[in-house]
Design a protein around this motif. Sequence first.
Motif, PDB file in Angstrom:
ATOM      1  N   PHE A   1      30.822  29.794 -30.385  1.00  0.00           N
ATOM      2  CA  PHE A   1      31.795  30.871 -30.592  1.00  0.00           C
ATOM      3  C   PHE A   1      33.148  30.338 -31.057  1.00  0.00           C
ATOM      4  CE2 PHE A   1      28.772  32.311 -27.365  1.00  0.00           C
ATOM      5  CZ  PHE A   1      28.322  33.488 -27.936  1.00  0.00           C
ATOM      6  N   ALA A   2      33.201  29.059 -31.395  1.00  0.00           N
ATOM      7  CA  ALA A   2      34.453  28.464 -31.866  1.00  0.00           C
ATOM      8  C   ALA A   2      34.776  28.978 -33.266  1.00  0.00           C
ATOM      9  CB  ALA A   2      34.336  26.942 -31.858  1.00  0.00           C
ATOM     10  N   PRO A   3      36.044  28.937 -33.657  1.00  0.00           N
ATOM     11  CA  PRO A   3      36.424  29.419 -34.994  1.00  0.00           C
ATOM     12  C   PRO A   3      35.587  28.780 -36.099  1.00  0.00           C
ATOM     13  CG  PRO A   3      38.384  29.002 -33.685  1.00  0.00           C
ATOM     14  CD  PRO A   3      37.224  28.495 -32.881  1.00  0.00           C
ATOM     15  N   GLY A   4      35.144  29.619 -37.019  1.00  0.00           N
ATOM     16  CA  GLY A   4      34.331  29.166 -38.138  1.00  0.00           C
ATOM     17  C   GLY A   4      32.834  29.199 -37.885  1.00  0.00           C
ATOM     18  N   GLN A   5      32.402  29.487 -36.646  1.00  0.00           N
ATOM     19  CA  GLN A   5      30.976  29.479 -36.318  1.00  0.00           C
ATOM     20  C   GLN A   5      30.383  30.885 -36.410  1.00  0.00           C
ATOM     21  OE1 GLN A   5      29.573  26.649 -36.098  1.00  0.00           O
ATOM     22  NE2 GLN A   5      31.464  25.443 -35.925  1.00  0.00           N
ATOM     23  N   GLU A   6      29.091  30.928 -36.728  1.00  0.00           N
ATOM     24  CA  GLU A   6      28.375  32.196 -36.845  1.00  0.00           C
ATOM     25  C   GLU A   6      26.995  32.080 -36.217  1.00  0.00           C
ATOM     26  OE1 GLU A   6      28.197  33.684 -40.814  1.00  0.00           O
ATOM     27  OE2 GLU A   6      30.306  33.233 -41.258  1.00  0.00           O
TER      28      GLU A   6
ATOM     29  N   GLN B   1      41.579  33.788 -34.046  1.00  0.00           N
ATOM     30  CA  GLN B   1      41.594  34.160 -32.629  1.00  0.00           C
ATOM     31  C   GLN B   1      40.677  35.339 -32.323  1.00  0.00           C
ATOM     32  OE1 GLN B   1      43.435  32.361 -30.262  1.00  0.00           O
ATOM     33  NE2 GLN B   1      43.585  31.000 -32.045  1.00  0.00           N
ATOM     34  N   THR B   2      39.775  35.677 -33.260  1.00  0.00           N
ATOM     35  CA  THR B   2      38.937  36.867 -33.107  1.00  0.00           C
ATOM     36  C   THR B   2      37.464  36.522 -33.318  1.00  0.00           C
ATOM     37  OG1 THR B   2      40.715  38.308 -33.902  1.00  0.00           O
ATOM     38  CG2 THR B   2      38.479  39.207 -33.963  1.00  0.00           C
ATOM     39  N   ILE B   3      36.626  37.098 -32.483  1.00  0.00           N
ATOM     40  CA  ILE B   3      35.170  37.020 -32.681  1.00  0.00           C
ATOM     41  C   ILE B   3      34.649  38.435 -32.837  1.00  0.00           C
ATOM     42  CG2 ILE B   3      32.950  36.321 -31.728  1.00  0.00           C
ATOM     43  CD1 ILE B   3      34.390  34.195 -30.146  1.00  0.00           C
ATOM     44  N   THR B   4      33.931  38.683 -33.921  1.00  0.00           N
ATOM     45  CA  THR B   4      33.343  39.994 -34.180  1.00  0.00           C
ATOM     46  C   THR B   4      31.830  39.904 -34.007  1.00  0.00           C
ATOM     47  OG1 THR B   4      35.097  40.530 -35.756  1.00  0.00           O
ATOM     48  CG2 THR B   4      33.084  41.857 -35.848  1.00  0.00           C
ATOM     49  N   VAL B   5      31.276  40.838 -33.256  1.00  0.00           N
ATOM     50  CA  VAL B   5      29.832  40.897 -33.030  1.00  0.00           C
ATOM     51  C   VAL B   5      29.312  42.230 -33.555  1.00  0.00           C
ATOM     52  CG1 VAL B   5      27.970  40.697 -31.346  1.00  0.00           C
ATOM     53  CG2 VAL B   5      30.156  39.548 -30.918  1.00  0.00           C
ATOM     54  N   ASP B   6      28.356  42.175 -34.466  1.00  0.00           N
ATOM     55  CA  ASP B   6      27.691  43.392 -34.953  1.00  0.00           C
ATOM     56  C   ASP B   6      26.294  43.465 -34.354  1.00  0.00           C
ATOM     57  OD1 ASP B   6      29.413  44.826 -36.970  1.00  0.00           O
ATOM     58  OD2 ASP B   6      29.532  42.774 -37.746  1.00  0.00           O
ATOM     59  N   ILE B   7      25.982  44.613 -33.769  1.00  0.00           N
ATOM     60  CA  ILE B   7      24.693  44.808 -33.101  1.00  0.00           C
ATOM     61  C   ILE B   7      24.022  46.046 -33.679  1.00  0.00           C
ATOM     62  CG2 ILE B   7      23.535  45.281 -30.903  1.00  0.00           C
ATOM     63  CD1 ILE B   7      25.971  43.964 -29.517  1.00  0.00           C
TER      64      ILE B   7
ATOM     65  N   LYS C   1      38.700  30.666 -21.660  1.00  0.00           N
ATOM     66  CA  LYS C   1      39.860  31.515 -21.387  1.00  0.00           C
ATOM     67  C   LYS C   1      39.432  32.977 -21.250  1.00  0.00           C
ATOM     68  CE  LYS C   1      43.066  28.525 -23.960  1.00  0.00           C
ATOM     69  NZ  LYS C   1      44.019  28.455 -25.116  1.00  0.00           N
ATOM     70  N   GLN C   2      40.351  33.804 -20.766  1.00  0.00           N
ATOM     71  CA  GLN C   2      40.105  35.234 -20.685  1.00  0.00           C
ATOM     72  C   GLN C   2      40.350  35.869 -22.051  1.00  0.00           C
ATOM     73  OE1 GLN C   2      39.079  36.945 -17.906  1.00  0.00           O
ATOM     74  NE2 GLN C   2      38.887  34.951 -16.889  1.00  0.00           N
ATOM     75  N   TRP C   3      39.558  36.880 -22.376  1.00  0.00           N
ATOM     76  CA  TRP C   3      39.804  37.628 -23.603  1.00  0.00           C
ATOM     77  C   TRP C   3      41.064  38.472 -23.426  1.00  0.00           C
ATOM     78  CZ3 TRP C   3      37.100  35.736 -27.339  1.00  0.00           C
ATOM     79  CH2 TRP C   3      35.806  35.247 -27.121  1.00  0.00           C
ATOM     80  N   THR C   4      41.900  38.501 -24.473  1.00  0.00           N
ATOM     81  CA  THR C   4      43.091  39.356 -24.428  1.00  0.00           C
ATOM     82  C   THR C   4      42.699  40.825 -24.516  1.00  0.00           C
ATOM     83  OG1 THR C   4      44.359  37.633 -25.535  1.00  0.00           O
ATOM     84  CG2 THR C   4      45.297  39.853 -25.535  1.00  0.00           C
ATOM     85  N   SER C   5      41.729  41.126 -25.398  1.00  0.00           N
ATOM     86  CA  SER C   5      41.239  42.502 -25.511  1.00  0.00           C
ATOM     87  C   SER C   5      39.832  42.487 -26.081  1.00  0.00           C
ATOM     88  CB  SER C   5      42.155  43.346 -26.402  1.00  0.00           C
ATOM     89  OG  SER C   5      42.075  42.909 -27.756  1.00  0.00           O
TER      90      SER C   5
END
Length: 516
Positions: free
Chosen positions: A429-434, A456-462, A483-487
């Motif tokens: 889930f690190a930046p640049g990974q899919e 700083q964002t991870i998008t998940v499509d289901i 870390k905790q997610w901000t939102s």
Amino acid sequence: CDHWNNALKPAMKLTVPEERLNLIYKHAILGCLQHVVQNPDLPWRDPLQTLPLTMVWPWEAADMAIPMISAGLHKEYELCMRYFTLRQVRVGPYSADEAPVTDPVFVKLVGVAAPQRPDGDLQSVKGAYIGFNPFWMCDTGSVLSMMAAYYRYTQDNDWLNKNVPSILAAWDFIQNARSQSRIVNDQGEKVDHYGLMPKGRVHDNCGGWGYFYTFTDSITWRGMADMSAAFALANRPEAERMQADAEEYRQNVLAVIDKVQFVDPDTGLLFIPNTVYYRQGPEQRGGLWAADGPIILFSTGLLAASDPRFDAMVEYTRQTSGHLMGLSFSMGGNVWYPHINESVRFMNYLQRGEFEKALLTFYSNLVYGFSHNTFQFVERVDIFNEDFAPLQPNASGNARYISMLRRMVIDEQELGKLWLLRGCPRRWFAPGQEIAVTDAPTLFGKMAVRTKAEGQTITVDIDAPDREVPEAINLVMRHPEKKQWTSVAVNGKEVQVKDELIVLTKPTGHYTVVCK
């Protein structure tokens, strides 16, 4: 290349950030397909365990077929199931009617020209499913699980209706066999082996018959439980009776466990022996406690992953034979069987939330369990001799890997629920990974899940399953740095997250989850 790429087309598509895992996934599927061999003179395909041996172990065949079916290869394995139904003892049109096997490889392995029937103290073998090997007592239950998986993933009612007579004949074989052990003593008490399968061979290394309830009976029960669930899903009139039979069997086995478990005097740990009439430790003649003991109770789900006896079993193994980087099954000395138990331990650790232990088990299985230049799993290894890797490619070993990798992204252990991404390492889930999973069969229909990490964002499509609505999808989103997610927002609406878990209740259609 075109030939093999075409063979992969029906399979679930999987891409993770580690390219070697993607290659192993494809090679494991192709390795299993290599073992599905068409004899041009017969109307089935032989589900072989390892080439060049022309032998079929139904337990191993089920461990190959079920993960392959769950990955979309059901058509290929429907042909393998005919190997069992058409040869069903005294039922199938190709039944050998217990004629002795005289194949020289078989005779060398077994020592005699054995009859083609379950190797046990059975009054009747009509309806039994058999392979072509030293015939184990769990064979019929293994085939029932395989056939149940086929129906539960495909819901092919025409196929089920066609096979109902064969399934019910197998059911009658099991129930008739179990009736032999429904015995009460002179005091009117049930004998300890009440309701179990008769004494018989547990596996190739048996050396003597016994009531191997941890292996024979838990696997047979699992086949009955799976098939009764399949019949209930199909609204078959036999379903209620079958569910009652399976539950009564389950209670019989649980009662045996309660009777025979004891505190080992050397370790102080609760010990579950692998046979009913045995209380002296792991060296049961004819058995192999590390492989046919309580680990199988957990693999079948007869004992829950959360049961503290799992911890006792793991610690007993550690103290008596040791662990190797998370692996648990040593045959003594330097020889280890990496894949047989590790898929079970991986599955349990995931369900228990012991994430690091699950990953250690998974990656150690890759390090020690397969050929690093062909990406094929082997049956066993000598950890000090890299040239010792017999019985490769190993079909069930390949499929157990497929099962573990699939559970990392889609896990169906809990009835009515789907867990997504529960086994994925944080670095994925690190930046640049899919991560991308498409054309993924589930018990609820096909689905897909994709992740993309940017800044700083991870998008998940289901895409939720397309056939039935599960009770819930449990999406585990692990922050790469703990870390905790901000939102977290689901389809634009902010939601609460607890312990990195996002719950989608009765999901349908498409979801976009954005974690910041």
